[in-house]
Design a protein around this motif. Structure first.
Motif, PDB file in Angstrom:
ATOM      1  N   SER A   1       0.808  -1.211   0.000  1.00 52.40           N
ATOM      2  CA  SER A   1       0.000   0.000   0.000  1.00 52.40           C
ATOM      3  C   SER A   1       0.849   1.272   0.000  1.00 52.40           C
ATOM      4  N   GLY A   2       2.157   1.135   0.192  1.00 54.90           N
ATOM      5  CA  GLY A   2       3.039   2.299   0.129  1.00 54.90           C
ATOM      6  C   GLY A   2       3.532   2.801   1.474  1.00 54.90           C
ATOM      7  N   LYS A   3       3.204   2.073   2.557  1.00 57.01           N
ATOM      8  CA  LYS A   3       3.616   2.521   3.898  1.00 57.01           C
ATOM      9  C   LYS A   3       5.125   2.628   4.031  1.00 57.01           C
ATOM     10  N   SER A   4       5.805   1.537   3.660  1.00 59.58           N
ATOM     11  CA  SER A   4       7.259   1.514   3.841  1.00 59.58           C
ATOM     12  C   SER A   4       7.941   2.504   2.914  1.00 59.58           C
ATOM     13  N   THR A   5       7.396   2.663   1.711  1.00 58.77           N
ATOM     14  CA  THR A   5       7.980   3.623   0.776  1.00 58.77           C
ATOM     15  C   THR A   5       7.881   5.034   1.340  1.00 58.77           C
ATOM     16  N   LEU A   6       6.745   5.331   1.990  1.00 56.15           N
ATOM     17  CA  LEU A   6       6.579   6.646   2.602  1.00 56.15           C
ATOM     18  C   LEU A   6       7.641   6.864   3.685  1.00 56.15           C
ATOM     19  N   ALA A   7       7.886   5.809   4.486  1.00 53.48           N
ATOM     20  CA  ALA A   7       8.888   5.910   5.549  1.00 53.48           C
ATOM     21  C   ALA A   7      10.282   6.105   4.967  1.00 53.48           C
ATOM     22  N   ARG A   8      10.568   5.332   3.920  1.00 47.53           N
ATOM     23  CA  ARG A   8      11.896   5.429   3.308  1.00 47.53           C
ATOM     24  C   ARG A   8      12.089   6.803   2.664  1.00 47.53           C
ATOM     25  N   ALA A   9      11.008   7.358   2.132  1.00 44.18           N
ATOM     26  CA  ALA A   9      11.103   8.697   1.549  1.00 44.18           C
ATOM     27  C   ALA A   9      11.423   9.724   2.637  1.00 44.18           C
ATOM     28  N   ALA A  10      10.850   9.516   3.830  1.00 41.76           N
ATOM     29  CA  ALA A  10      11.079  10.478   4.918  1.00 41.76           C
ATOM     30  C   ALA A  10      12.543  10.524   5.323  1.00 41.76           C
TER      31      ALA A  10
ATOM     32  N   VAL B   1      -4.975   5.381   7.674  1.00 44.50           N
ATOM     33  CA  VAL B   1      -5.107   4.158   6.892  1.00 44.50           C
ATOM     34  C   VAL B   1      -4.657   4.441   5.471  1.00 44.50           C
ATOM     35  N   MET B   2      -3.773   3.608   4.960  1.00 45.20           N
ATOM     36  CA  MET B   2      -3.233   3.819   3.624  1.00 45.20           C
ATOM     37  C   MET B   2      -3.707   2.709   2.703  1.00 45.20           C
ATOM     38  N   TYR B   3      -4.086   3.091   1.492  1.00 47.37           N
ATOM     39  CA  TYR B   3      -4.576   2.105   0.531  1.00 47.37           C
ATOM     40  C   TYR B   3      -4.174   2.558  -0.869  1.00 47.37           C
ATOM     41  N   ARG B   4      -3.442   1.726  -1.565  1.00 48.34           N
ATOM     42  CA  ARG B   4      -2.975   2.025  -2.915  1.00 48.34           C
ATOM     43  C   ARG B   4      -2.283   3.384  -3.033  1.00 48.34           C
ATOM     44  N   GLY B   5      -1.394   3.656  -2.069  1.00 46.23           N
ATOM     45  CA  GLY B   5      -0.590   4.870  -2.154  1.00 46.23           C
ATOM     46  C   GLY B   5      -1.241   6.121  -1.606  1.00 46.23           C
ATOM     47  N   ARG B   6      -2.507   6.029  -1.183  1.00 43.70           N
ATOM     48  CA  ARG B   6      -3.182   7.211  -0.648  1.00 43.70           C
ATOM     49  C   ARG B   6      -3.612   6.978   0.802  1.00 43.70           C
ATOM     50  N   ILE B   7      -3.731   8.095   1.546  1.00 46.82           N
ATOM     51  CA  ILE B   7      -4.302   8.011   2.895  1.00 46.82           C
ATOM     52  C   ILE B   7      -5.822   8.095   2.717  1.00 46.82           C
ATOM     53  N   VAL B   8      -6.518   7.026   3.082  1.00 53.65           N
ATOM     54  CA  VAL B   8      -7.962   7.030   2.868  1.00 53.65           C
ATOM     55  C   VAL B   8      -8.722   7.451   4.116  1.00 53.65           C
ATOM     56  N   GLU B   9      -8.070   7.379   5.265  1.00 56.36           N
ATOM     57  CA  GLU B   9      -8.762   7.768   6.481  1.00 56.36           C
ATOM     58  C   GLU B   9      -7.723   8.156   7.530  1.00 56.36           C
TER      59      GLU B   9
END
Lengths: 324, 242
Positions: free
Chosen positions: B44-53, B206-214
């Motif tokens: 869903s992109g969680k780890s990628t977001l962390a690595r980007a940070a 909550v992350m789903y397909r690269g977006r925060i949905v909630e």
């Protein structure tokens, strides 16, 4: 005595080293028996072969008796074993010199050659492999990688004797920088050592590079980078020690092969070592000398393998388990 | 104590024709001194977001800021990350004392600092041990001590319990909670496991397909999920715990 033995046994490494030493003894016994059997497996009468077809029957009989070849086989075997334990390897059929003296005379030159060549191979290949791993990591600099892999595979594939002849032709005959042959002063060491070291260095550099590439992809390298350590700390402190385990295993095998390579290289350079001795004594059918040299070479390779296995067990305890 | 902020962050991989958008315009704020849980399924992109940070992957768009300023790329890192796999993230040839000491800033008494950090993660007197001599949970504590050695104000924990046994997960989660309170850390806590996130987080995204949905307070998101995907996720967790 018991205390000295039981102390290392408590440790898995000590147990492994003892077991491994036991296997060495078995291998040495097989080697000794094979060397003994050699003289009896050779077609025809070795004494007749050594003395030539014109020698009188009395002379052949007398020489056979002197060598103990008229005794029953088991008696000869026991005498041979007893001789080994007392340092008596028989006498040369040609010169009448004790084989042990000939070996003692020739061994240092060969050991020098092998040790220097191995040291050169390690000193060149480890930094080279590490440097190329760093330069080509993660698919960087493809042309450089291609150049390295193709050059090293060609160098590793050239037989020592061919390389030795080429080196002599270039550096001695044409450039005149170093002597053509012989063992006389430091400059005479250059070509034999290089001829022996080049192929193992090429193979080792390839292994070090591949191992380092694997290590550089490991998570703990990412952790090291996350600490913002300087690159050289990441490469030398984190990557290199982890990459060297496989290189040590292979280095041991290469040292064994390098010992065999001395036979060819010594003959090209007329190096007064065991390698030139074994060839000349085979041609002269001087079997006691051949037996002695075979034993020394064999034991040398076995001891090198033992040292590598035991050193590896210290560095990487898992290898003691694989022994089962 | 710092606030971690993602503004319109996108991360794309691959080249033209074969492009994957792993993170797609994410806006997320981790308020100073709080724990934000980030949940979502694998990919869903969680780890990628962390690595980007932390700068391990480049941003395609947007920016990551700490108290309004870009994350510094040199010198001390106010942002540290704890990785998922405690078995592979420690150098097997270095003692844990040496591993942690390397991350301690220059000019401090390294020995004393390492001892302090190991005591902080409940691993006293283990300085001379090698990672192979420790259990998974102990190694993950070492990884946490390593991250804390840089004196960060913001910690990113990326699936730090998913490689551990359930019984050890609880101990590591308690440790994270205690550390957050005593050190007043800002934490972005990433997990695919809603139960784990619920235990440590103040707010949940909550992350789903690269977006925060909630995104909202933990209790609200769990009690009254708005997004259909969150409901699905919640249902699957409850189904498993029953």
């Amino acid at each position: 005595m018991t205390a000295a033995v039981s102390a290392p046994v408590d440790h898995p490494w000590g147990r492994f080293a003892l077991r491994r030493f036991g296997r060495l003894l078995v291998s040495v016994w097989v080697l000794v028996t094979a060397a003994f059997g050699m003289i009896h497996l050779i077609p025809g009468d070795p004494v007749r072969g050594a003395l030539g077809p014109t020698a009188s029957q009395e002379l052949v009989e007398a020489r056979r008796a002197a060598l103990g070849l008229d005794q029953p086989l088991w008696q000869q075997y026991l005498d041979y074993l007893r001789g080994l334990f007392t340092g008596d390897l028989g006498v040369s059929m040609n010169s009448g010199m004790p084989v042990a003296d000939i070996l003692g005379d020739r061994l240092p030159a060969t050991v020098e050659l092998a040790v220097l060549a191995f040291a050169l191979a390690v000193l060149v290949s480890v930094p080279l492999g590490l440097a190329f791993a760093v330069l080509t990591r993660g698919g960087r600099r493809r042309p450089l990688e291609l150049g390295f892999t193709s050059t090293s595979v060609v160098l590793a594939a050239i037989p020592e004797f061919l390389l030795a002849v080429a080196l002599v032709w270039i550096f001695s005959v044409n450039l005149g920088w170093v002597p053509v042959a012989g063992r006389d002063g430091p400059s005479s060491y250059v070509l034999p050592v290089v001829a022996l070291a080049l192929a193992p260095a090429a193979i080792l550099a390839r292994i070090v590079r591949v191992e380092t590439l694997t290590v550089l992809r490991a998570d703990y390298i990412r952790t090291a980078r996350a600490k913002r350590l300087p690159s050289r700390t990441v490469y030398f402190r984190h990557a290199l020690p982890n990459a060297l385990t496989a290189a040590i295993t292979l280095g041991g095998l290469l040292l064994g092969a390098l010992v065999a390579g001395t036979v060819l290289v010594e003959n090209v350079f007329a190096w007064p070592g065991l390698g030139s001795t074994i060839v000349s004594s085979i041609l002269a059918k001087d079997y006691p000398v051949v037996q002695g040299v075979v034993l020394v070479y064999g034991v040398g390779v076995l001891v090198v393998n033992l040292v590598v296995d035991v050193a590896l067990a210290l560095l990487d305890p898992r290898s003691t388990i694989r022994e089962g | 104590m710092r606030e971690l902020r993602f503004d319109g962050v996108s991360v794309r991989f691959g080249s033209r024709g074969h492009r994957v958008t792993a993170v797609d315009g994410v806006d997320l704020t981790v308020p100073a001194g709080s724990v934000v849980g980030l949940v979502g399924e694998s990919g869903s992109g969680k780890s990628t977001l962390a690595r980007a940070a932390v700068g391990l992957v480049p941003l395609s768009a947007g920016r990551v800021t700490l108290d309004g300023a870009p994350v510094p790329t040199r010198g001390r890192r106010p942002l540290q990350m704890v990785f998922q796999d405690p078995y592979s993230s420690l150098n097997p040839r270095m003692t844990i004392g040496a591993t942690i000491a390397e991350a301690v800033p220059r000019g401090t008494d390294r020995r004393a600092e390492v001892a302090r950090l190991l005591a902080l993660v409940d691993l006293p007197d283990r300085m001379t041990r090698y990672p192979a001599e420790l259990s998974g949970g102990q190694r993950q504590r070492v990884a946490i001590a390593r991250a804390l050695a840089g004196r960060p104000e913001v910690l990113i924990a990326d699936e730090i319990t998913s490689a551990l046994d359930v019984s050890i997960q609880g101990a590591v989660l308690n440790l994270i909670r205690d550390l957050q309170r005593t050190l007043d850390l800002t934490i972005l806590f990433i997990s695919h496991d809603l139960a784990v996130v619920r235990y440590v987080s103040d707010t949940i995204a909550v992350m789903y397909r690269g977006r925060i949905v909630e995104h909202g307070p933990a209790d609200t998101v769990l009690a009254d999920p708005q997004d259909p995907y969150t409901r699905e996720l919640l249902a699957s967790t409850e189904g498993r715990s029953r």
